[in-house]
Design an enzyme around this catalytic site. Structure first.
Site, PDB file in Angstrom:
ATOM      1  N   GLU A 209      41.306  11.562  62.066  1.00 55.23           N
ATOM      2  CA  GLU A 209      40.325  12.567  62.488  1.00 55.23           C
ATOM      3  C   GLU A 209      40.447  13.871  61.704  1.00 55.23           C
ATOM      4  OE1 GLU A 209      40.526  12.728  66.760  1.00 55.23           O
ATOM      5  OE2 GLU A 209      39.825  10.667  66.932  1.00 55.23           O
ATOM      6  N   LYS A 343      31.859   9.304  75.312  1.00 54.73           N
ATOM      7  CA  LYS A 343      31.807   8.570  74.038  1.00 54.73           C
ATOM      8  C   LYS A 343      30.754   7.488  74.217  1.00 54.73           C
ATOM      9  CE  LYS A 343      36.725   8.991  72.815  1.00 54.73           C
ATOM     10  NZ  LYS A 343      38.041   8.326  72.928  1.00 54.73           N
TER      11      LYS A 343
END
Length: 433
Positions: A209, A343
């Site tokens: 990330e 998500k």
């Protein structure tokens, strides 16, 4: 009104070099929506299923040709001729056609890619930006806010090849007045953190990330490095910048003995001890948000943690709730956590995602919009965060184009909306208003 004339699926590559599903939805009048499904590394056991081919001779078993075939055949056949602006109907057709509880026939990766591509095509046909169309679908037309970024600048756990147990150490630039200023503060802290780590002889390689992934002797050492970087950048920790963590506790929970085993620092905790360990870190550092601070199945542990920390810390359920309204409803009734991570590939359609955000907000929970560790250049979550006025977004650090694509889209949206989309800063975080 514009009907669907063509649906195309294809296999593309994500930020980890694994295949994922991309979909195109074409409407009358030449309007096209294009979207790709993301993919997680630390996944909740109750997430909707991401369909992989399992053919070891191809992409080590991670191909998505079956999911792509579902898009090009069954899904395309069912959707051609349907009105794209009826998003709930489009999603329901795919869910019913799949017919399984967890979307395992077609794959949540197939259904989600089409769901998002359809929303983009419908927005284009209406001459609207995606965030504006999402606000309409959400039943809140014209209501926007710019989200506070939770920037994952030290990666551990499943997102990095290091010995740090906690998966994400994040900064929130709460002292900023605008989203753009928040990104500048985040970037300055990120670059100063690189200097701090180099000065200690530590690695500045980045994880999935975009955050650094150094080997550190403890989780507290990660927080100490961030504190030093914030100060080096000229900011005050606790005033200009606050901290957040994603423990991803399910990844180091031993189901057999019920212990949280932090191998990186050689410590084991019972459920309650782990809550008090986190409480100690919150006393030492201005940590205002903790995600998955217990194992997804340890609801008693979560209830205790909510009792101990819930009035002063945002407790976010990710693996706990998996963007699923059935599970969230039970959590709300039992007083578990006070926030949900959103998500959309955990549930597999835009309509179900919006339902989870609404349920959370109606119950006084916050909703944090999130990327996955496997991403693409698709920036839909930026529009989702603004269009639902969610208030917070997690989309990685200040490196890797798959993360920056979302931040750059937020910059464009803020420029377009101006004062119509206020940046709420710390007020967006549960317990901090």
């Amino acid at each position: 009104m514009a009907k669907i004339v063509k649906v195309i699926g294809r296999e593309i590559i994500d930020s980890r070099g694994n295949p994922t599903v991309e979909a195109e939805v074409h409407l009358e009048g030449g309007f096209v929506g294009l979207a790709a499904a993301p993919s997680g590394a630390s996944t909740g056991s109750r997430e909707a299923l991401e369909l992989r081919d399992g053919d070891k001779a191809r992409f080590l078993g991670k191909g998505v040709l079956k999911a792509v075939s579902a898009v090009n055949n069954e899904i395309a056949t069912a959707l051609v001729g349907k009105e794209a602006s009826n998003q709930a109907e489009i999603d329901q057709i795919m869910i019913e056609l799949d017919g399984t509880e967890n979307k395992s026939k077609f794959g949540a990766n197939a259904i989600l890619a089409v769901s998002l591509a359809n929303a983009k095509a419908a927005a284009a046909s209406k001459g609207m930006p995606l965030y504006a169309w999402i606000a309409e679908l959400n039943g809140t037309p014209g209501v926007y806010s710019m989200p506070l970024p939770m920037m994952n600048i030290i990666n551990g756990g499943e997102h990095a090849d290091n010995n740090v147990d906690i998966q994400e150490f994040m900064i929130q630039p709460v002292g900023a007045k605008t989203l753009k200023e928040a990104l500048r503060i985040g970037a300055e802290v990120f670059h100063n953190l690189a200097k701090v780590l180099k000065g200690k002889g530590l690695s500045t390689a980045v994880g999935d990330e975009g955050g650094f992934a150094p080997n550190l002797e403890s989780n507290a050492a990660a927080l100490a490095c961030i504190k030093e970087a914030v100060e080096k950048a000229g900011y005050v920790l606790g005033k200009d910048v606050t901290l957040a963590m994603d423990c991803a506790s399910s990844e180091f929970y031993n189901k057999e003995n019920g212990m949280y085993e932090m191998k990186g620092e050689g410590k084991s905790f019972t459920s309650q001890e782990f809550t008090h360990y986190l409480e100690g870190l919150c006393k030492e550092y201005p940590i205002v948000s903790i995600e998955d601070g217990q194992d997804e199945s340890d609801w008693d542990g979560f209830a205790y943690q909510t009792k101990v920390l819930g009035d002063k810390v945002q407790l976010v359920g990710d693996d706990l709730f998996v963007t699923n309204t059935k599970i969230l409803k039970e959590g709300i009734e039992k007083g578990i956590a006070n926030s949900i991570l959103i998500k959309f590939n955990q549930i597999g359609s835009l309509t179900e995602t919006l339902a989870a955000i609404k349920m959370a907000k109606d119950a006084g929970y916050t909703a944090v919009i999130s990327h996955r560790s496997g991403e693409t250049e698709d920036a839909t979550i930026a529009d989702l965060a603004v269009g639902t006025a969610a208030g917070q977004i997690k989309t990685g650090s200040m490196s890797r184009s798959d993360r920056i694509a979302k931040y750059n889209q937020l910059i464009r949206i803020e420029e377009a909306l101006g004062e119509k989309a206020p940046f709420l800063g710390l007020k967006a975080v549960k317990g901090q208003a």
